[in-house]
Enzyme design. Structure first.
Site, PDB file in Angstrom:
ATOM      1  N   HIS A  47       0.792  -1.371   0.159  1.00 53.97           N
ATOM      2  CA  HIS A  47      -0.177   0.032  -0.078  1.00 53.97           C
ATOM      3  C   HIS A  47       1.078   1.277   0.037  1.00 53.97           C
ATOM      4  O   HIS A  47       0.373   2.301  -0.129  1.00 53.97           O
ATOM      5  CB  HIS A  47      -1.011  -0.238   0.985  1.00 53.97           C
ATOM      6  CG  HIS A  47      -0.461   0.368   2.432  1.00 53.97           C
ATOM      7  ND1 HIS A  47      -0.169  -0.570   3.613  1.00 53.97           N
ATOM      8  CD2 HIS A  47      -0.138   1.417   2.900  1.00 53.97           C
ATOM      9  CE1 HIS A  47       0.240   0.029   4.430  1.00 53.97           C
ATOM     10  NE2 HIS A  47       0.461   1.256   4.158  1.00 53.97           N
TER      11      HIS A  47
ATOM     12  N   ASP B 149      -0.230  -7.455   1.886  1.00 53.54           N
ATOM     13  CA  ASP B 149       0.312  -6.209   1.598  1.00 53.54           C
ATOM     14  C   ASP B 149       1.945  -6.178   1.776  1.00 53.54           C
ATOM     15  O   ASP B 149       2.483  -5.705   2.872  1.00 53.54           O
ATOM     16  CB  ASP B 149      -0.171  -5.195   2.955  1.00 53.54           C
ATOM     17  CG  ASP B 149       0.123  -3.830   2.754  1.00 53.54           C
ATOM     18  OD1 ASP B 149       0.444  -3.423   1.908  1.00 53.54           O
ATOM     19  OD2 ASP B 149      -0.274  -3.195   3.666  1.00 53.54           O
TER      20      ASP B 149
ATOM     21  N   SER C  20       4.830   2.028   7.946  1.00 51.90           N
ATOM     22  CA  SER C  20       4.125   0.965   7.065  1.00 51.90           C
ATOM     23  C   SER C  20       5.528   0.583   6.169  1.00 51.90           C
ATOM     24  O   SER C  20       6.373   1.329   5.743  1.00 51.90           O
ATOM     25  CB  SER C  20       3.149   1.681   6.154  1.00 51.90           C
ATOM     26  OG  SER C  20       2.049   1.305   6.861  1.00 51.90           O
TER      27      SER C  20
HETATM   28  N1  ARG Z   1      -0.827   2.138   7.637  1.00 53.87           N
HETATM   29  C1  ARG Z   1       0.301   3.016   8.090  1.00 53.87           C
HETATM   30  C2  ARG Z   1       1.151   3.564   7.345  1.00 53.87           C
HETATM   31  O1  ARG Z   1       1.006   4.002   6.235  1.00 53.87           O
HETATM   32  C3  ARG Z   1       0.643   2.023   9.322  1.00 53.87           C
HETATM   33  C4  ARG Z   1      -0.171   1.692  10.324  1.00 53.87           C
HETATM   34  C5  ARG Z   1       0.359   0.970  11.502  1.00 53.87           C
HETATM   35  N2  ARG Z   1      -0.667   1.159  12.319  1.00 53.87           N
HETATM   36  C6  ARG Z   1      -0.502   0.542  13.677  1.00 53.87           C
HETATM   37  N3  ARG Z   1      -1.732   0.835  14.264  1.00 53.87           N
HETATM   38  N4  ARG Z   1       0.178  -0.406  13.919  1.00 53.87           N
HETATM   39  O2  ARG Z   1       2.225   3.931   7.997  1.00 53.87           O
END
Ligand code: ARG
Length: 696
Positions: free
Chosen positions: A487, A549, A643
């Site tokens: 993503h 992902d 992420s």
């Molecule tokens: N989707 C988030 C990013 O783009 C990371 C999310 C991780 N969140 C979590 N609570 N562990 O960085």
């Protein structure tokens, strides 16, 4: 009555000495006035001729003539052209000596004459004779004793004649009697051969002209050797008038040969020889047999080269003989600057060799190929690269190691190729050592609530940087691949229809991978900026649910592996429940701002069912490819900006850090009874290895 009249007419006609010509195939002859007594002083001759191929058989139905000594008065005389066959007189009842009786007379040819004669007086009445003749067939096949005329092979009689035929393979000659053979088309092109007269050692056919040609390449000289067993029809005075052998060799001629003395050996000095064998229409002679050989002029003696040999080894070599020059082990034939295993030379027609004998040169492996991130050491003095020299490849320590893990020892083989016991002629490669940071965590600083990481503690972490800002993390695999979250590499999708299109994918040139990074905003003197070249999404990635992902970034150049840039290892297997893992990144802190430098947390993995239940309340699905981690009470968690970054654990057996997961998603950050969700690297390992080709 009528019959009497006819015979009366005949008698009138038969004047003394008159001849009657008979040419029918059968007929009757009677004495004049028969069956009345014949007149005195009469003489009648019947000349009987039948067609060629027939004979005449004569027999008497009635015989009654005056008897006299030697039949001097009245008689019947039977003659052929030149001989008297019989003379008859007397009467059957009393005189058995000179009457024909039951006996039939056969003519030797196709002509017979019968003469009846009576003298001037007859003491008694004699009724004369009644004779018949028929033409009978001659069986020429049984009777022809004269060799000149009999059939050569098979004789077939028919009424009035006969014909000859020949055994299979023979042809009837135009004399219709002898059997010849078709033998004018014999071409020999081998260097050795045997030629025999037809049917040898049985008598050769008659009336034949046999031609045998031996045609070889110019430069050969043909020698003929006739066997002693030689028998060709000859003549005591005239030289070979009937059957003979004549030999033509170029402009020279040999023969004619005939008789019982073999011509023996004939050295023709020619490469083209014609043997003509003629037979006439008679004679039974055994014929002849010869063996021919062809040899050329000799070439000068050849000596094997130093450290080499020649095969075959002969005392002399002649035209067309070939010699293979090969070298002892560790040496190669060198001819016109080209090395090879063997070299062939040939003796030519002028008696010279096609080439000079080449030399034998020691095999040379030349400079060994270089190994990227490795080096070569020579085990033989003077960096020799010739046969039996030795080398060893090594990889630059401490960041590179050899894959596969071998000694790297090669030696120069006899063919001039570097060869190892382990890989043959194949080469190993130098791969970066994974999962071994050059700096170890200080035990004092426990990772509570999340804390700043020490420099170089996580040397595989990559910062993905775009438009002047970090936007995701990643991990280095090998030295030119980054694994991150899928993503991270595409723009936000339409929430109504979150299907990834290629137009949504960010361009590799739009972002930078920074390795050796520590501080969030400020520059580090250890950092390496690398440009992505291509992006690879996991084939089962689903943007809507964040299943699988995970994505790979191929770098356009190799990263330099050093104290601050070291790749992470692949996971060895699924992790035990509640195993402790370390997650690092430059993502947001609770204060909703980015930290000054890299942060890390140490958290336990969460039971899958517990995590599924926690998210079920939010209608979110935790699939098998996801791993959850975090403490029930919350607090320690990744957050926005983390992420793609690494979740690692230490393999206690190997002392290597391995990548377990990549940061994927979560509900908020650090909330109680919520857990961070990570993509399971182990499950994606086959795909990762296949795409990257990385092996450690
Ligand atoms: N989707 C988030 C990013 O783009 C990371 C999310 C991780 N969140 C979590 N609570 N562990 O960085």
């Amino acid at each position: 009555m009528r019959r009497f009249l006819i015979w009366s007419l005949s008698i009138l006609h038969l004047v003394k000495g008159e001849a009657v010509e008979l040419t029918d195939m059968f007929g009757e002859m009677q004495s004049p006035s028969f069956p009345d007594s014949y007149p005195s002083d009469s003489e009648v001759t019947w000349n009987i001729s039948v067609p060629e191929g027939f004979r005449i058989k004569l027999y008497f139905m009635h015989f009654d003539l005056e008897s006299s000594y030697l039949c001097e008065y009245d008689y019947v005389r039977v003659e052929s052209e030149d001989q008297v066959l019989a003379t008859f007189c007397g009467r059957e009842a009393t005189d058995t000596e000179q009457t024909p009786g039951e006996q039939a007379i056969t003519s030797p040819g196709s002509y017979m004459s019968l003469t009846f004669k009576s003298d001037f007086s007859n003491e008694e009445r004699f009724t004369g004779f009644d004779a018949h003749y028929t033409a009978v067939d001659v069986d020429e096949c049984l009777e022809k004793s004269d060799e000149e005329l009999s059939c050569d092979h098979h004789c077939h009689n028919y009424i009035g004649g006969y014909y000859c035929s020949c055994r299979f393979g023979y042809l009837l000659h135009s004399d219709n009697r002898t059997c010849k053979v078709e033998c004018s088309d014999n071409l020999f092109t081998q260097r050795n051969g045997v030629i025999i007269s037809p049917d040898f050692p049985s008598p050769y056919p008659k009336s034949s002209d046999c031609l045998y040609r031996i045609e070889l390449e110019e430069g050969f000289f043909i020698t003929l050797q006739f066997e002693d067993n030689f028998d060709v029809e000859d003549h005591p005075e005239v030289s070979c008038p009937y059957d003979y052998i004549k030999i033509k060799a170029g402009l020279k001629e040999f023969g004619p040969f005939c008789g019982e003395k073999s011509p023996g050996r004939i050295e023709t000095r020619s490469h083209s020889v014609q043997i003509l064998f003629h037979s006439d229409n008679s004679g039974e002679n055994g014929g002849w047999k010869l063996a021919y050989t062809a040899i050329g002029d000799p070439c000068p003696l050849v000596e094997p080269p130093l450290n080499g040999r020649i095969e075959p080894s002969q005392a002399t070599y002649t035209f067309k003989d070939q010699v293979v020059v090969s070298c002892n082990t560790g040496y190669n034939v060198l001819k016109d600057d080209v090395e090879s295993e063997t070299f062939q030379i040939e003796c030519m027609k002028d008696g010279a060799w096609s080439n000079r004998v080449p030399v034998c040169k020691m095999a040379d492996c030349k400079q060994p190929l270089e190994l990227a991130h490795g080096f070569v050491t020579f085990s033989t003095p003077d960096n020799l690269t010739t046969y039996q020299s030795g080398i060893q490849y090594s990889c630059q320590p401490p960041f590179y190691q050899m894959v596969p893990n071998i000694t790297g020892i090669y030696s120069c083989d006899a063919k001039g190729v570097w060869n190892s016991a382990e890989l043959g002629t194949g080469l190993p490669s130098c791969q970066p050592v994974c999962g071994k940071p050059r700096f170890s965590r200080s035990l004092l600083a426990r990772i509570a609530n999340g804390r700043y990481a020490q420099r170089g503690i996580s040397p595989w972490i990559a910062m993905l940087h775009r438009n002047g800002h970090p936007f995701c993390g990643g991990s280095l695999l090998g030295n030119r691949w980054i694994v991150t979250a899928a993503h991270c590499l595409h723009n936000d999708l339409d929430p109504e229809n979150p299907i990834l299109q290629s137009s949504d994918v960010i361009s590799p040139s739009s972002f930078t991978v920074i390795l050796g990074k520590h501080r969030t905003h400020k520059q580090d003197d250890t950092e390496q900026h690398l440009q992505p070249k291509s992006l690879f999404f996991h084939p089962s990635y689903r943007a809507a649910t964040l299943e699988n992902d995970i994505a790979l970034v191929e770098l356009s150049e190799e990263a330099t592996v050093n104290d601050h840039v070291i790749p992470v290892c692949f996971p060895e297997g699924p992790q035990p429940k509640n195993a402790m893992v370390i997650v690092s990144g430059w993502g947001k802190q609770f204060l909703q701002r980015l930290p000054d430098s890299l942060m890390e947390i140490e958290i336990p993995l969460t039971d899958h069912v517990v995590c599924q239940e926690a998210y079920a309340r939010l209608q979110k699905v935790i699939t098998e490819d996801m791993i959850c981690a975090g403490e029930r009470e919350g607090g320690k968690d990744a957050c926005s900006g983390d992420s793609g970054g690494p979740m690692v654990t230490l393999n206690n057996q190997t002392g290597e850090w391995q990548l377990i997961g990549t940061v994927s998603w979560g509900d908020g950050c650090g909330l109680g009874d919520r857990y961070g969700v990570y993509s399971n690297v182990f499950l994606s390992l086959p795909w990762i290895k296949q795409v990257t080709g990385v092996e450690y």
